[in-house]
Design a protein around this motif. Structure first.
Motif, PDB file in Angstrom:
ATOM      1  N   MET A 169      33.211  17.029  14.338  1.00  0.00           N
ATOM      2  CA  MET A 169      33.426  17.833  15.652  1.00  0.00           C
ATOM      3  C   MET A 169      33.670  16.492  17.182  1.00  0.00           C
ATOM      4  N   ALA A 186      28.086  18.834  10.521  1.00  0.00           N
ATOM      5  CA  ALA A 186      26.892  20.030  11.474  1.00  0.00           C
ATOM      6  C   ALA A 186      26.933  20.682   9.845  1.00  0.00           C
ATOM      7  N   LYS A 187      28.122  21.079   9.831  1.00  0.00           N
ATOM      8  CA  LYS A 187      28.630  21.722   8.710  1.00  0.00           C
ATOM      9  C   LYS A 187      28.372  21.982   7.395  1.00  0.00           C
ATOM     10  N   ALA A 188      27.411  22.608   7.289  1.00  0.00           N
ATOM     11  CA  ALA A 188      26.549  21.396   5.675  1.00  0.00           C
ATOM     12  C   ALA A 188      27.306  22.474   4.502  1.00  0.00           C
ATOM     13  N   MET A 189      28.342  23.832   4.727  1.00  0.00           N
ATOM     14  CA  MET A 189      28.937  24.999   3.507  1.00  0.00           C
ATOM     15  C   MET A 189      29.718  23.670   2.346  1.00  0.00           C
ATOM     16  N   ALA A 190      29.519  23.768   1.005  1.00  0.00           N
ATOM     17  CA  ALA A 190      30.204  23.553   0.069  1.00  0.00           C
ATOM     18  C   ALA A 190      31.317  23.068   0.300  1.00  0.00           C
ATOM     19  N   SER A 191      32.411  24.274   0.583  1.00  0.00           N
ATOM     20  CA  SER A 191      33.693  24.365   1.018  1.00  0.00           C
ATOM     21  C   SER A 191      34.113  23.623   1.986  1.00  0.00           C
ATOM     22  N   LYS A 234      24.236  16.793   9.326  1.00  0.00           N
ATOM     23  CA  LYS A 234      23.521  16.754   9.977  1.00  0.00           C
ATOM     24  C   LYS A 234      22.581  17.933  10.386  1.00  0.00           C
ATOM     25  N   PRO A 235      21.070  18.069  10.317  1.00  0.00           N
ATOM     26  CA  PRO A 235      20.450  16.429  10.984  1.00  0.00           C
ATOM     27  C   PRO A 235      20.252  15.888   9.718  1.00  0.00           C
ATOM     28  N   PHE A 236      20.554  14.416  10.535  1.00  0.00           N
ATOM     29  CA  PHE A 236      20.320  13.746   9.193  1.00  0.00           C
ATOM     30  C   PHE A 236      18.564  12.472   9.891  1.00  0.00           C
ATOM     31  N   ASP A 237      18.333  11.847   8.744  1.00  0.00           N
ATOM     32  CA  ASP A 237      16.824  11.433   8.621  1.00  0.00           C
ATOM     33  C   ASP A 237      17.577   9.756   9.093  1.00  0.00           C
TER      34      ASP A 237
END
Lengths: 597, 122
Positions: free
Chosen positions: B54, B83-88, B104-107
């Motif tokens: 985005m 930041a959108k973690a949806m599988a689709s 995100k958020p990543f380590d």
């Protein structure tokens, strides 16, 4: 209309009793009249009879008169049955016969036979019974014959015998005529009485019927009033309901609607009556579609609330909740549908979810920076920190991770509840799921020296592996968090009918009865301080419940306070059971959850 | 290993840079948007690009499309950051031609190893 004339058959015994009554009525005047006659005769005897005969005859006449007056007195004072009328009549006739025979005997004058002739004719006029008449006539004739044989000159026999025969014939004739007349008269009178009684009965019945009709009318009026009141009551409720109510026939043709339906769909009452329910659906469809629609609606919505899409008169498509029930009347089978426009609620839900999604998403970006910065600082990548600074940074990092977990949980829950979380179902070995789940919490358990005992199982489940692991990890980490140190957690999986039941048993403090249902709701924990002391977001079990429900399964807890808890889940064991559960769970899952939990 | 980070968020770029450079010992260059990213990719020829989804003006998918359509950059592996973690969503992004998707958020302590793992796997 043809009325049949009723026949009034008189029974012989009733007629006999009536004739007895006629005779009985004569007893009183006859006994009195004859008593007076015998008093007069006594005086006549004193004046006319020779001194040798006078005392006997006077005495007999006086005794006769006395007996007759006595009988008269008896008849006046005492209630005597009419059955005694002929015997008493015979008694009177006997007295007269005795007097007449004594006159004949003592005077030896054939002329005295005239008394007997009068007696014979008299009893013919008096009695209404052949038997008693025959008795008296018989006694008279025999008495005359005996006296005539002993005391009368033979030349007078023929004349007086013939006279006796004529008297007997006349008596029998009179008796026959009287019997006939009185039988007819009494018969008529009795029939008349019966007719009168019947008429009176009919009148009474008629009165009673009239009263019954009035009563019924009164009751009917009351019932109508009560019905009208009840109708007004029901109508007021139905008319003012915020929920729409549609009544249809068994083919789905609308019979009535309440004002809420008019408001929801924008059609007037007149426009809806007689139309098929499909008019209110997005696609009106063909006749076959309409028939199929009701069958589908029946199966789906009878006795429960389901969501449908409707079409307003303006063409706007909107969501509504429908609950159908059926009822029967004399006209046949009907369906009633409760309709609730949920478009506003759905819009609010959508906005809320969008807000949560946006907020959660927007939070991730700054959190990435915060968490990343803290991780780098805590790991010493940017150089060694003073001890206290290191401690503070570690706390900040831990809490940023917790905050990220919370946001992830909120997003998960929102997706689960909105059905946006994609599930990939497959038949999976439960042992593998458990192994993976246990592995995730093993480190945490070891820190507290808690043993994780997993019983061997060969069961299979129809599930989304990642999501089921998420549930099991959640249940196991909860069990670890709430178990005392050096205790054990037991995990079992057993086949039960068409589903597999997995149980996670800990030896912790247990869940109080009042919390057993609440803990599956979001942000509900047994102790408010649990989220701080034990970690966790308060959403774990709500997510577990949502995931298990997506599997058409159920989740619950059994617990005794102070003796640990057993959290259990039941999920379908294969593809077929999953779809059978789809139908069953609609009807009973919530109940089952309540029963078990 | 040279990594190009394309993200409109300065802070994210800095954290990622620190994680990749300090922890992963990688060479890191960054760009604050799609256009700048494409230009730097052409100039610097990185081994991989970490691309935010985005972004204003030119978002991640559009940037990826431009990179793939440019012969000079078409072969550079691209890893999305979202930041959108949806599988689709992840599947959709992969289908656009990205090597993988990191959420995100990543380590930052693990970011370099994650990038290496993706590149080695592919």
């Amino acid at each position: 209309m043809i009325f049949s004339t009723p026949s009034y058959d008189i029974e012989e015994k009733d007629l006999h009793a009536a004739l007895n009554a006629v005779v009985f009525e004569s007893l009183f005047p006859i006994s009195g009249g004859l008593g007076i006659i015998y008093l007069v005769i006594s005086i006549g005897h004193v004046l006319l009879l020779p001194a040798s005969l006078a005392p006997v005859m006077v005495s007999v006449a006086l005794v006769t008169a006395g007996l007759l007056f006595g009988l008269r007195y008896l008849l006046r004072r005492k209630p005597i049955s009419v059955r005694w009328s002929h015997p008493l009549g015979a008694f009177i006739a006997g007295l007269v016969l005795l007097n007449s025979l004594l006159h004949l005997y003592f005077l030896s004058d054939p002329q005295q036979t005239t008394n007997l002739l009068l007696l014979i004719i008299g009893v013919g006029c008096f009695f209404l019974s052949v038997r008693w008449l025959a008795l008296i006539i018989g006694a008279t004739v025999v008495g005359w014959l005996l006296i005539a044989w002993q005391a009368l000159p033979s030349q007078s026999w023929i004349h007086f015998g013939f006279a006796l025969f004529e008297a007997v014939a006349l008596s029998v004739l009179v008796h026959g005529v009287r019997i006939k007349i009185f039988r007819r008269l009494e018969g008529l009178r009795m029939r008349d009485r019966l007719r009168k009684a019947e008429l009176e009965g009919a009148l009474i019945a008629s009165d009673e019927s009239r009263r019954n009709v009035e009563d019924s009318k009164h009751k009917l009026e009351n019932t109508v009033q009560a019905l009208q009141a009840s109708q007004t009551y029901s109508q007021s409720i139905i008319s003012n309901m915020l929920v729409g109510l549609i009544i249809t026939d068994e083919l789905g043709v609308i019979e009535s609607v309440n004002p809420a339906v008019e408001k929801i769909f924008g059609y007037s009452h007149e426009e809806l009556i007689g139309q098929h329910l499909k008019l209110l659906m997005p696609q009106p469809g063909t006749k076959k579609d309409r028939e199929q629609f009701l069958k589908h609606a029946y199966l789906r919505s009878i006795g429960r609330i389901t969501e449908w899409e409707g079409r307003r008169k303006s063409g706007e498509i909107f969501p509504f909740e429908l609950s159908l029930f059926e009822f029967h009347t004399l006209e046949g089978r009907h369906f009633a549908g409760n309709i609730k426009d949920v478009s506003e609620r759905r819009e609010v839900d959508r906005l809320k979810k969008e807000f949560i999604s946006t907020v959660s998403h927007e939070l991730r970006t700054p959190l990435t920076s915060i968490r990343g910065s803290l991780s780098l600082l805590a790991a010493g990548v940017l150089g060694e920190l003073p001890e206290e600074a290191q401690e503070v940074v570690t706390i900040a990092e831990r809490n940023s991770v917790r905050l990220i977990g919370l946001i992830n949980d909120i997003l998960d829950l929102e997706r689960l509840e909105s059905g946006k979380l994609e599930m990939h179902f497959d038949v999976l070995e439960m042992a593998a799921i458990l192994e993976k789940s246990v592995e995730s919490v093993r480190g945490l358990a070891q820190q507290q020296e808690i043993a994780l005992e997993v019983e061997n199982t060969e069961t299979k489940v129809y599930a989304d592996g990642d999501r089921l692991v998420q549930v099991m990890v959640n249940l196991l980490s909860n069990a670890v968090k709430f178990s005392p140190e050096k205790s054990a957690i037991t995990v079992t999986a057993e086949q039960k009918d068409r589903c597999v039941e997995v149980r996670v048993k800990d030896r912790g403090r247990g869940v109080p009865a009042e919390h057993r249902e609440l803990i599956f709701e979001r942000f509900r924990q047994v102790e408010a301080s649990d989220s701080r002391q034990k970690g966790g977001t308060g959403l774990g079990l709500a997510i577990c419940k949502a995931i298990i429900e997506q599997h058409n399964g159920i989740i619950g807890v059994e617990s005794e306070e102070g003796e640990g808890s057993t959290f259990w889940i039941q999920i379908p064991s294969d593809h077929k059971s999953y779809y059978e559960f789809v139908q069953q769970s609609d009807r009973s899952s919530s109940n089952l959850t309540k029963e078990r939990s | 290993m040279k990594i190009l980070i394309i993200d409109d968020e300065d802070d994210i770029r800095r954290i990622a840079r620190l994680g990749l450079a300090r922890v992963g010992k990688m060479d890191v260059i960054d760009a604050n948007g799609g256009a700048e990213g494409i230009r730097k990719a052409e100039d610097e020829k990185p081994d991989a690009i970490l691309l935010d989804v985005m972004m204003p003006v030119m978002d991640g998918p559009a940037t990826l499309n431009a990179l793939k359509n440019n012969p000079a950059t078409a072969s550079i592996p691209v890893i999305f950051l979202t930041a959108k973690a949806m599988a689709s969503e992840i599947e959709r992004l992969k289908s656009l031609g990205a090597l993988d998707v990191l959420t995100k958020p990543f380590d930052p302590m693990k970011l370099a190893s994650q990038v290496r793992a993706v590149l080695e796997e592919k």
